[in-house]
Design a protein around this motif. Sequence first.
Motif, PDB file in Angstrom:
ATOM      1  N   ALA A 244      -3.875   7.651  -4.834  1.00  0.00           N
ATOM      2  CA  ALA A 244      -3.693   8.427  -3.606  1.00  0.00           C
ATOM      3  C   ALA A 244      -3.137   7.503  -2.534  1.00  0.00           C
ATOM      4  CB  ALA A 244      -5.020   9.027  -3.157  1.00  0.00           C
ATOM      5  N   LEU A 245      -2.027   7.890  -1.921  1.00  0.00           N
ATOM      6  CA  LEU A 245      -1.371   7.010  -0.968  1.00  0.00           C
ATOM      7  C   LEU A 245      -2.019   7.030   0.414  1.00  0.00           C
ATOM      8  CD1 LEU A 245       2.381   7.436  -1.949  1.00  0.00           C
ATOM      9  CD2 LEU A 245       0.627   5.898  -2.860  1.00  0.00           C
ATOM     10  N   MET A 246      -3.136   7.750   0.548  1.00  0.00           N
ATOM     11  CA  MET A 246      -3.978   7.719   1.745  1.00  0.00           C
ATOM     12  C   MET A 246      -5.419   7.917   1.288  1.00  0.00           C
ATOM     13  SD  MET A 246      -1.683  10.268   4.158  1.00  0.00           S
ATOM     14  CE  MET A 246      -2.912  10.346   5.448  1.00  0.00           C
ATOM     15  N   ASP A 247      -6.363   7.254   1.940  1.00  0.00           N
ATOM     16  CA  ASP A 247      -7.773   7.403   1.571  1.00  0.00           C
ATOM     17  C   ASP A 247      -8.261   8.842   1.725  1.00  0.00           C
ATOM     18  OD1 ASP A 247      -8.025   4.758   0.913  1.00  0.00           O
ATOM     19  OD2 ASP A 247      -9.141   4.176   2.715  1.00  0.00           O
ATOM     20  N   VAL A 248      -7.790   9.537   2.756  1.00  0.00           N
ATOM     21  CA  VAL A 248      -8.270  10.904   2.959  1.00  0.00           C
ATOM     22  C   VAL A 248      -7.855  11.794   1.793  1.00  0.00           C
ATOM     23  CG1 VAL A 248      -8.488  10.809   5.463  1.00  0.00           C
ATOM     24  CG2 VAL A 248      -6.265  11.347   4.454  1.00  0.00           C
ATOM     25  N   ILE A 249      -6.705  11.520   1.209  1.00  0.00           N
ATOM     26  CA  ILE A 249      -6.287  12.250   0.008  1.00  0.00           C
ATOM     27  C   ILE A 249      -7.215  11.900  -1.145  1.00  0.00           C
ATOM     28  CG2 ILE A 249      -4.434  12.532  -1.701  1.00  0.00           C
ATOM     29  CD1 ILE A 249      -2.423  12.021   0.539  1.00  0.00           C
ATOM     30  N   ALA A 250      -7.566  10.614  -1.267  1.00  0.00           N
ATOM     31  CA  ALA A 250      -8.452  10.169  -2.351  1.00  0.00           C
ATOM     32  C   ALA A 250      -9.823  10.836  -2.270  1.00  0.00           C
ATOM     33  CB  ALA A 250      -8.605   8.649  -2.297  1.00  0.00           C
ATOM     34  N   ILE A 251     -10.340  11.017  -1.061  1.00  0.00           N
ATOM     35  CA  ILE A 251     -11.643  11.662  -0.909  1.00  0.00           C
ATOM     36  C   ILE A 251     -11.569  13.110  -1.403  1.00  0.00           C
ATOM     37  CG2 ILE A 251     -13.423  12.364   0.731  1.00  0.00           C
ATOM     38  CD1 ILE A 251     -13.257   9.337   0.257  1.00  0.00           C
ATOM     39  N   GLY A 252     -10.484  13.800  -1.088  1.00  0.00           N
ATOM     40  CA  GLY A 252     -10.290  15.159  -1.591  1.00  0.00           C
ATOM     41  C   GLY A 252     -10.230  15.197  -3.110  1.00  0.00           C
ATOM     42  N   ILE A 253      -9.565  14.206  -3.713  1.00  0.00           N
ATOM     43  CA  ILE A 253      -9.471  14.113  -5.171  1.00  0.00           C
ATOM     44  C   ILE A 253     -10.853  13.917  -5.786  1.00  0.00           C
ATOM     45  CG2 ILE A 253      -8.622  12.663  -7.065  1.00  0.00           C
ATOM     46  CD1 ILE A 253      -6.187  12.033  -5.193  1.00  0.00           C
ATOM     47  N   MET A 254     -11.650  13.045  -5.204  1.00  0.00           N
ATOM     48  CA  MET A 254     -12.986  12.772  -5.736  1.00  0.00           C
ATOM     49  C   MET A 254     -13.874  14.008  -5.655  1.00  0.00           C
ATOM     50  SD  MET A 254     -13.416   8.930  -4.124  1.00  0.00           S
ATOM     51  CE  MET A 254     -15.012   8.542  -4.837  1.00  0.00           C
ATOM     52  N   HIS A 255     -13.712  14.791  -4.611  1.00  0.00           N
ATOM     53  CA  HIS A 255     -14.487  16.028  -4.473  1.00  0.00           C
ATOM     54  C   HIS A 255     -14.102  17.029  -5.561  1.00  0.00           C
ATOM     55  CE1 HIS A 255     -16.924  19.019  -2.457  1.00  0.00           C
ATOM     56  NE2 HIS A 255     -15.895  19.858  -2.439  1.00  0.00           N
ATOM     57  N   ALA A 256     -12.794  17.140  -5.829  1.00  0.00           N
ATOM     58  CA  ALA A 256     -12.333  18.040  -6.882  1.00  0.00           C
ATOM     59  C   ALA A 256     -12.855  17.599  -8.243  1.00  0.00           C
ATOM     60  CB  ALA A 256     -10.803  18.088  -6.893  1.00  0.00           C
ATOM     61  N   ALA A 257     -12.827  16.288  -8.504  1.00  0.00           N
ATOM     62  CA  ALA A 257     -13.322  15.768  -9.781  1.00  0.00           C
ATOM     63  C   ALA A 257     -14.808  16.076  -9.962  1.00  0.00           C
ATOM     64  CB  ALA A 257     -13.075  14.266  -9.862  1.00  0.00           C
ATOM     65  N   ILE A 264     -16.493   9.668 -12.140  1.00  0.00           N
ATOM     66  CA  ILE A 264     -15.605   8.607 -11.649  1.00  0.00           C
ATOM     67  C   ILE A 264     -16.398   7.296 -11.663  1.00  0.00           C
ATOM     68  CG2 ILE A 264     -14.308   7.751  -9.650  1.00  0.00           C
ATOM     69  CD1 ILE A 264     -13.838  10.613  -8.812  1.00  0.00           C
ATOM     70  N   PRO A 265     -15.898   6.247 -12.343  1.00  0.00           N
ATOM     71  CA  PRO A 265     -14.556   6.102 -12.937  1.00  0.00           C
ATOM     72  C   PRO A 265     -14.515   6.351 -14.459  1.00  0.00           C
ATOM     73  CG  PRO A 265     -15.576   3.955 -12.806  1.00  0.00           C
ATOM     74  CD  PRO A 265     -16.601   4.947 -12.259  1.00  0.00           C
ATOM     75  N   HIS A 266     -15.609   6.836 -15.064  1.00  0.00           N
ATOM     76  CA  HIS A 266     -15.628   6.994 -16.523  1.00  0.00           C
ATOM     77  C   HIS A 266     -14.544   7.949 -17.006  1.00  0.00           C
ATOM     78  CE1 HIS A 266     -17.017   8.518 -20.455  1.00  0.00           C
ATOM     79  NE2 HIS A 266     -17.506   7.287 -20.614  1.00  0.00           N
ATOM     80  N   ASP A 267     -14.422   9.111 -16.369  1.00  0.00           N
ATOM     81  CA  ASP A 267     -13.415  10.102 -16.774  1.00  0.00           C
ATOM     82  C   ASP A 267     -12.106   9.968 -16.004  1.00  0.00           C
ATOM     83  OD1 ASP A 267     -15.238  11.365 -18.549  1.00  0.00           O
ATOM     84  OD2 ASP A 267     -16.131  12.435 -16.852  1.00  0.00           O
ATOM     85  N   LEU A 268     -12.155   9.406 -14.820  1.00  0.00           N
ATOM     86  CA  LEU A 268     -10.975   9.322 -13.954  1.00  0.00           C
ATOM     87  C   LEU A 268     -11.139   8.170 -12.977  1.00  0.00           C
ATOM     88  CD1 LEU A 268      -8.304  10.712 -12.828  1.00  0.00           C
ATOM     89  CD2 LEU A 268      -9.828  11.831 -11.160  1.00  0.00           C
ATOM     90  N   SER A 269     -10.115   7.327 -12.893  1.00  0.00           N
ATOM     91  CA  SER A 269     -10.084   6.284 -11.865  1.00  0.00           C
ATOM     92  C   SER A 269      -9.302   6.789 -10.657  1.00  0.00           C
ATOM     93  CB  SER A 269      -9.428   5.005 -12.403  1.00  0.00           C
ATOM     94  OG  SER A 269     -10.292   4.315 -13.275  1.00  0.00           O
ATOM     95  N   VAL A 270      -9.789   6.460  -9.472  1.00  0.00           N
ATOM     96  CA  VAL A 270      -9.132   6.872  -8.235  1.00  0.00           C
ATOM     97  C   VAL A 270      -8.992   5.652  -7.325  1.00  0.00           C
ATOM     98  CG1 VAL A 270      -9.198   8.366  -6.200  1.00  0.00           C
ATOM     99  CG2 VAL A 270     -10.116   9.190  -8.389  1.00  0.00           C
ATOM    100  N   ILE A 271      -7.789   5.453  -6.798  1.00  0.00           N
ATOM    101  CA  ILE A 271      -7.546   4.378  -5.834  1.00  0.00           C
ATOM    102  C   ILE A 271      -6.875   4.977  -4.604  1.00  0.00           C
ATOM    103  CG2 ILE A 271      -5.345   3.788  -6.940  1.00  0.00           C
ATOM    104  CD1 ILE A 271      -5.820   0.886  -6.103  1.00  0.00           C
ATOM    105  N   GLY A 272      -7.251   4.502  -3.435  1.00  0.00           N
ATOM    106  CA  GLY A 272      -6.690   5.000  -2.185  1.00  0.00           C
ATOM    107  C   GLY A 272      -5.867   3.954  -1.464  1.00  0.00           C
ATOM    108  N   PHE A 273      -5.551   4.253  -0.208  1.00  0.00           N
ATOM    109  CA  PHE A 273      -4.768   3.333   0.623  1.00  0.00           C
ATOM    110  C   PHE A 273      -5.177   3.548   2.077  1.00  0.00           C
ATOM    111  CE2 PHE A 273      -1.478   0.904   2.436  1.00  0.00           C
ATOM    112  CZ  PHE A 273      -0.738   0.258   1.446  1.00  0.00           C
ATOM    113  N   ASP A 274      -5.552   2.500   2.758  1.00  0.00           N
ATOM    114  CA  ASP A 274      -5.896   2.439   4.192  1.00  0.00           C
ATOM    115  C   ASP A 274      -7.189   1.677   4.427  1.00  0.00           C
ATOM    116  OD1 ASP A 274      -3.677   3.761   5.239  1.00  0.00           O
ATOM    117  OD2 ASP A 274      -4.623   5.726   5.121  1.00  0.00           O
ATOM    118  N   ASP A 275      -8.225   1.960   3.632  1.00  0.00           N
ATOM    119  CA  ASP A 275      -9.575   1.429   3.839  1.00  0.00           C
ATOM    120  C   ASP A 275     -10.182   1.952   5.140  1.00  0.00           C
ATOM    121  OD1 ASP A 275     -11.838   0.043   3.007  1.00  0.00           O
ATOM    122  OD2 ASP A 275     -11.283  -1.793   4.087  1.00  0.00           O
TER     123      ASP A 275
END
Length: 335
Positions: A244-257, A264-275
């Motif tokens: 995810a090219l922004m952390d806020v997008i990554a948080i949305g992805i983690m919620h969907a997962a 996470i991370p067993h079934d899916l790895s997620v990395i964001g950007f911004d910190d």
Amino acid sequence: MATMKQVAKAANVSIATVSRVINKTGYVSPDLEVRVQEAMDKLAYLPSSLARSLRMQETRTIGVLIPQLNQPFFSTLAFAIEKSLFAQDYRALICSAEEDGDKERSYVDMFLRQRVDGVVVVPTGHSSQTLLPLMNNGTPMVMVDRYLKGFTVNQVFSDNVSGAYQGMRHLLELGHRRISVIGTSHYSEPMNDRLKGIDRALAEHGGDIVIEHFMSDTLQHFEMGYDTAKQVLTRDSRPTAIFALMDVIAIGIMHAAAELHMSIPHDLSVIGFDDIPLSSFSIPTLTTVAQPIYEMGEVAAGLLLKSFSDDVVTVETITLDTQLMIRQSTASPQT
């Protein structure tokens, strides 16, 4: 560049006389004024921002114009700028353009009416025309995070190319070969630079890698991450990792997962950007590329204030390092 002292020497007058000509204070004979002006023209001397502010009556207010105040990156950036300015007895007018060129133009008009001493701006990226009135007025300006062609002003960036390169290399070194990239704002220079960094990592790695890009110009970043993840994670051939090219997008992805009962991370790895601050408190904590957001705001405010007292107009471009923060949301793929 020429200094006031050099102008005084060329015109054979005192520095005080040059100052009076520039600031329109005190009496200077027509003959001396012509000599000073000719010397300034010959030496291509640019009066300092302080001289301009004295001539225009300093207001000690600074315009701060960002694209989206409710986005954590920009709110943290605005906070750092405001705090740095306040410590130097300046007050900030913080405005959010909502990625809207017309709204950006309205705020620029307001800054000119309020006669702000300077502006720190993250451009919307749609057009340089909205900011031209500030340049034409001689208003000191610092651009942060995004760049517009045609503006010779101080600039502060983070190294988005290197940061995205580090992030993608991390996923590749873990063994991921099916990776989705989710981002936003095609017109945003940082987003384009992150895609360049990703491409560089992929080119260096080689091999059989399946990459899909999902880009959208929506301002609803949490929702966009959630909706896109719901789409890609329910397919037969789903990715093992999402960048995810922004952390806020990554948080949305983690919620969907989580709603899809994926671990996470067993079934899916997620990395964001911004910190952003939330990335350290999500469950699991988010692996991300850290931008020095607060430092960017401090440096931008410092460059603007420095320009007020410089006799010589100088332009700096400062690029701050990014850093990969490996936390709990990334691991080697299990399938």
